[in-house]
Write an enzyme that holds these catalytic residues in place. Structure first.
Site, PDB file in Angstrom:
ATOM      1  N   HIS A   1       0.796  -1.206  -0.009  1.00  0.00           N
ATOM      2  CA  HIS A   1       0.081   0.231   0.016  1.00  0.00           C
ATOM      3  C   HIS A   1       0.809   1.293  -0.158  1.00  0.00           C
ATOM      4  O   HIS A   1       2.198   1.288   0.235  1.00  0.00           O
ATOM      5  CB  HIS A   1      -0.880  -0.064   1.195  1.00  0.00           C
ATOM      6  CG  HIS A   1      -0.216  -0.231   2.393  1.00  0.00           C
ATOM      7  ND1 HIS A   1       0.606   0.677   3.267  1.00  0.00           N
ATOM      8  CD2 HIS A   1      -0.234  -1.189   3.280  1.00  0.00           C
ATOM      9  CE1 HIS A   1       0.719   0.337   4.350  1.00  0.00           C
ATOM     10  NE2 HIS A   1       0.562  -1.017   4.500  1.00  0.00           N
TER      11      HIS A   1
HETATM   12  P1  TYD Z   1      -2.526  -3.703   7.064  1.00  0.00           P
HETATM   13  O1  TYD Z   1      -2.332  -2.327   6.611  1.00  0.00           O
HETATM   14  O2  TYD Z   1      -2.992  -4.743   6.086  1.00  0.00           O
HETATM   15  O3  TYD Z   1      -0.983  -4.107   7.606  1.00  0.00           O
HETATM   16  P2  TYD Z   1       0.508  -4.055   6.829  1.00  0.00           P
HETATM   17  O4  TYD Z   1       0.762  -2.660   6.895  1.00  0.00           O
HETATM   18  O5  TYD Z   1       1.262  -4.995   7.473  1.00  0.00           O
HETATM   19  O6  TYD Z   1       0.223  -4.544   5.467  1.00  0.00           O
HETATM   20  O7  TYD Z   1      -3.207  -3.770   8.353  1.00  0.00           O
HETATM   21  C1  TYD Z   1      -3.913  -4.989   8.940  1.00  0.00           C
HETATM   22  C2  TYD Z   1      -5.153  -4.514   9.721  1.00  0.00           C
HETATM   23  O8  TYD Z   1      -4.782  -3.895  10.823  1.00  0.00           O
HETATM   24  C3  TYD Z   1      -5.956  -3.729   8.925  1.00  0.00           C
HETATM   25  O9  TYD Z   1      -7.258  -4.131   9.142  1.00  0.00           O
HETATM   26  C4  TYD Z   1      -5.849  -2.412   9.426  1.00  0.00           C
HETATM   27  C5  TYD Z   1      -5.481  -2.665  11.007  1.00  0.00           C
HETATM   28  N1  TYD Z   1      -4.474  -1.589  11.481  1.00  0.00           N
HETATM   29  C6  TYD Z   1      -5.055  -0.651  12.638  1.00  0.00           C
HETATM   30  O10 TYD Z   1      -6.057  -0.914  13.150  1.00  0.00           O
HETATM   31  N2  TYD Z   1      -4.258   0.100  13.299  1.00  0.00           N
HETATM   32  C7  TYD Z   1      -2.948   0.221  12.803  1.00  0.00           C
HETATM   33  O11 TYD Z   1      -2.018   1.055  13.139  1.00  0.00           O
HETATM   34  C8  TYD Z   1      -2.250  -0.451  11.656  1.00  0.00           C
HETATM   35  C9  TYD Z   1      -0.849  -0.468  11.029  1.00  0.00           C
HETATM   36  C10 TYD Z   1      -3.238  -1.712  11.035  1.00  0.00           C
END
Ligand code: TYD
Length: 134
Positions: free
Chosen positions: A53
């Site tokens: 992302h």
């Molecule tokens: P995601 O963005 O997929 O993680 P990565 O950056 O490792 O790909 O996030 C996974 C899940 O966690 C998504 O449902 C959003 C949630 N999340 C939070 O609630 N708070 C946070 O600070 C972060 C980074 C993610």
């Protein structure tokens, strides 16, 4: 926007003695943003890929607290891979960078310092939309 040229490795302080190493991170000294959130990834299965992302406005510092992994940075024009393998090195990632985290070693822990609270509206979850916006 600065693109991947705006991302850089930051060498964090390390205090070493016979008892081991200590590293600290101070806002205003070691990271070029105000720290509002810390999160970490751990128990990462073999071959898992995280990230995938981009962020509109978020600044981050990514640190391999244990083990190692690769961070692929992409600004829509250029792509660069940085391996993180030391708790005293942090990768500063500026806004408008697509990032993918891959090749985690067993037991790796990835800590991220972030400039704002979690906000889904700051994300580009789709690579084509990210490139179109850049
Ligand atoms: P995601 O963005 O997929 O993680 P990565 O950056 O490792 O790909 O996030 C996974 C899940 O966690 C998504 O449902 C959003 C949630 N999340 C939070 O609630 N708070 C946070 O600070 C972060 C980074 C993610």
């Amino acid at each position: 926007m600065m693109g991947i040229e705006g991302c850089r490795l930051i060498h964090l302080p390390r205090i070493s003695d016979t008892r081991g190493n200590l590293t600290f991170i101070e806002e205003g000294r070691h990271v070029p943003f105000e720290i509002q959130r810390v999160y970490y990834l751990y128990d990462i299965p073999a071959n898992a890929e995280r990230g995938g992302h981009g962020h509109k406005a978020l600044h981050q510092l990514i640190v391999a607290m244990s083990g190692s992994f690769d961070v692929v940075l992409d600004d829509g024009r250029r792509r660069k891979t940085v391996q993180l393998a030391r708790p005293d090195h942090g990768l500063y990632v500026c806004p408008m960078i697509w990032r993918e985290l891959v090749n985690f070693t067993t037991g790796a822990v990835c800590m991220v310092l972030a400039s704002s609270l979690y906000d889904e509206s700051d994300y580009y979850r789709d690579y084509e939309s990210f490139v179109a916006a850049g």
